[in-house]
Design a protein around this motif. Structure first.
Motif, mmCIF file in Angstrom:
data_model
loop_
_atom_site.group_PDB
_atom_site.id
_atom_site.type_symbol
_atom_site.label_atom_id
_atom_site.label_comp_id
_atom_site.label_asym_id
_atom_site.label_seq_id
_atom_site.Cartn_x
_atom_site.Cartn_y
_atom_site.Cartn_z
ATOM 1 N N VAL A 12 -99.244 138.700 102.692
ATOM 2 C CA VAL A 12 -98.711 138.841 101.343
ATOM 3 C C VAL A 12 -97.222 138.509 101.368
ATOM 4 O O VAL A 12 -96.486 139.071 102.173
ATOM 5 C CB VAL A 12 -98.904 140.281 100.830
ATOM 6 N N GLN A 54 -98.620 142.617 106.258
ATOM 7 C CA GLN A 54 -99.731 142.990 105.389
ATOM 8 C C GLN A 54 -100.622 141.765 105.304
ATOM 9 O O GLN A 54 -100.187 140.725 104.844
ATOM 10 C CB GLN A 54 -99.189 143.343 104.004
ATOM 11 N N ARG A 56 -103.101 139.169 103.976
ATOM 12 C CA ARG A 56 -103.246 138.746 102.603
ATOM 13 C C ARG A 56 -104.578 139.187 102.033
ATOM 14 O O ARG A 56 -105.620 138.949 102.603
ATOM 15 C CB ARG A 56 -103.157 137.225 102.503
ATOM 16 N N LEU A 57 -104.497 139.868 100.924
ATOM 17 C CA LEU A 57 -105.725 140.224 100.229
ATOM 18 C C LEU A 57 -105.993 139.192 99.167
ATOM 19 O O LEU A 57 -105.077 138.518 98.704
ATOM 20 C CB LEU A 57 -105.555 141.564 99.531
ATOM 21 N N GLN A 59 -105.913 138.044 95.953
ATOM 22 C CA GLN A 59 -105.091 138.519 94.853
ATOM 23 C C GLN A 59 -105.809 138.303 93.537
ATOM 24 O O GLN A 59 -106.438 137.281 93.318
ATOM 25 C CB GLN A 59 -103.772 137.748 94.833
ATOM 26 N N THR A 127 -103.746 151.142 94.007
ATOM 27 C CA THR A 127 -104.106 150.000 94.853
ATOM 28 C C THR A 127 -104.436 148.776 94.006
ATOM 29 O O THR A 127 -103.972 147.665 94.294
ATOM 30 C CB THR A 127 -105.309 150.356 95.749
ATOM 31 N N LEU A 131 -102.132 145.443 94.161
ATOM 32 C CA LEU A 131 -102.727 144.190 94.623
ATOM 33 C C LEU A 131 -103.043 143.247 93.476
ATOM 34 O O LEU A 131 -103.565 142.160 93.690
ATOM 35 C CB LEU A 131 -104.014 144.482 95.417
ATOM 36 N N VAL A 200 -100.813 149.606 101.327
ATOM 37 C CA VAL A 200 -101.118 148.319 100.701
ATOM 38 C C VAL A 200 -99.898 147.686 100.043
ATOM 39 O O VAL A 200 -99.973 146.567 99.569
ATOM 40 C CB VAL A 200 -102.261 148.418 99.664
#
Ligand SMILES: [Zn+2]
Length: 320
Positions: A12, A54, A56-57, A59, A127, A131, A200
Motif C-alpha cells: 500500500v 503493509q 497491498r490489499l 483496494q 477496516t 482500506l 491495516v
C-alpha cells in the motif's frame, strides 16, 4: 549510496517504513505494484535494515462488476418464491462480486441484512473505511474514526481523521464447529489466541499514541461473534446453493434465520490452513465423509484465520 530493493510483493502506498541502525530513514516508494523501494543508507552500510510494510490489499472504491454465478428460483433460506431478490454471496461491502440471482425473499433478506450490518457497520467499519472497500453509501463513509484516550485519570473517546487512525482488524479465532468436535452443546468456542488482530493502516499504535500524548491511548475492537458466525454461515450456504452438488440436505438455514445461538453447531474454525494467503477472500467447498464443508478465509492477504462451516450432507440413493 542509494539502494534499490525489490520486496517481491506489492504494498500500500505510504505504508513502507525502513529502519537502519535503529533509526528511521527516508524511503522512496518507487513502484508499489511491483514492490520496489529505494533507500539511502550511506557508504558504510553496517547495521541492520528492517523494513515494515503493509501488503497491498485489493483496494475498493472502484466499481467492480458483479458476476451472477447462479439462479435459485426460490428463497435459499425458507423456500418462498415471492418477490425474490438477488443475493451477494460475500457481502457487497466486503468487495464480494458473486451474485446468486432470485435467491432471497424479502423476509429473509431483512434478517440476513441485520446481522450483516452488525458486522460491516460496526466490527469491520474502521477496516472497510481504511482500506476503502466499497460501500453502497459513500456519503455515509466516516472521515474520522474512534480512539480511546486517558488523560489525568479520565478516560474519554474521540475521533481522529482516518489517515491518523491506528486501524486494526480483529477477527475471532474459533475451535472446530460443535458438530465436528462431537459436542452436544452447539456453542461457538474460541481457542487461543481467541482474537486475531493485525494492523491495516500505515499509522502504528505507538505513533498514534505518541502523537496524542496522555497516559493511555488505544482503540476498542468489538465483534458480535454470533452475528459474525451467521455471516460465515450465510457465505457458506450461498456458495453451496450456487454449486451443483446434486441432492444435499442443508444444515444452515435455521441457524442463519434464528437467533444464532445454535449456529456454533455448524460454524467454527478450521484445524489447519489450506487456503492461500493471497487475494482478498477465499472460499472452498470440500466433500468430507459425506458432509459438505465450506472453508472461508476473509482478508486472506493479511493472513486471517481460516473458518470451517459444515453446510450440509450429500443425500445418496439408498443402496438396494
Ligand atoms: Zn425466505
Amino acid at each position: 549510496m542509494t539502494r534499490r530493493i525489490d520486496l517481491g510483493f506489492s504494498y500500500v502506498p505510504g505504508s513502507i517504513r525502513v529502519r537502519f541502525a535503529n533509526a528511521d530513514i527516508p524511503v522512496t516508494e518507487v513502484d508499489p505494484a511491483k514492490g520496489e523501494i529505494e533507500i539511502d543508507v550511506g557508504d558504510d552500510d553496517e547495521g541492520e535494515v528492517s523494513i515494515a510494510y503493509q501488503r497491498r490489499l485489493l483496494q475498493g472504491g472502484q466499481p467492480r462488476p458483479d458476476r451472477v454465478i447462479g439462479k435459485a428460483d426460490a428463497c435459499i433460506y425458507c423456500g418462498s418464491t415471492e418477490a425474490l431478490q438477488d443475493e451477494h454471496i460475500i457481502p457487497f461491502g466486503l468487495e464480494g462480486e458473486y451474485v446468486l440471482a432470485d435467491a432471497s425473499c424479502p423476509t429473509c433478506a431483512a434478517i440476513t441484512s441485520r446481522f450483516e450490518r452488525a458486522i460491516l457497520r460496526h466490527a469491520l467499519l474502521s477496516t472497510r473505511t481504511r482500506l476503502n472497500l466499497r460501500t453502497r453509501r459513500p456519503h455515509d463513509r466516516p472521515e474520522r474514526l474512534r480512539v480511546v484516550q486517558e488523560r489525568d485519570g479520565r478516560r474519554s473517546e474521540s475521533d481522529v481523521p482516518v489517515a491518523e487512525h491506528p486501524t486494526h482488524l480483529a477477527l475471532p479465532v474459533f475451535d472446530l464447529p460443535a458438530f465436528l468436535r462431537g459436542d452436544v452443546a452447539p456453542n461457538l468456542r474460541s481457542v487461543p489466541p481467541h482474537v486475531w488482530i493485525v494492523p491495516v493502516g500505515s499509522v502504528t499504535m505507538q505513533e498514534a499514541s505518541a502523537h496524542a500524548g496522555g497516559d493511555y491511548f488505544g482503540i476498542r475492537e468489538e465483534i458480535d461473534v454470533y452475528a459474525f458466525a451467521r455471516l460465515l454461515a450465510k457465505i457458506a450456504h450461498g456458495f453451496l446453493a450456487a454449486a451443483d452438488l446434486g441432492d444435499v440436505e442443508v444444515f444452515l438455514p435455521s441457524g442463519i434465520l434464528g437467533a444464532g445461538e445454535g449456529i456454533g453447531r455448524w460454524v467454527g474454525g478450521a484445524p489447519d490452513r489450506t487456503l492461500p494467503d493471497i487475494g482478498l477472500h477465499h472460499v472452498a467447498i470440500n466433500l468430507v465423509d459425506g458432509t459438505v464443508q465450506v472453508r472461508i478465509k476473509l482478508f486472506a492477504q493479511l493472513g486471517g484465520p481460516e473458518y470451517l462451516v459444515v453446510a450440509g450432507r450429500l443425500i445418496n440413493p439408498s443402496p438396494e
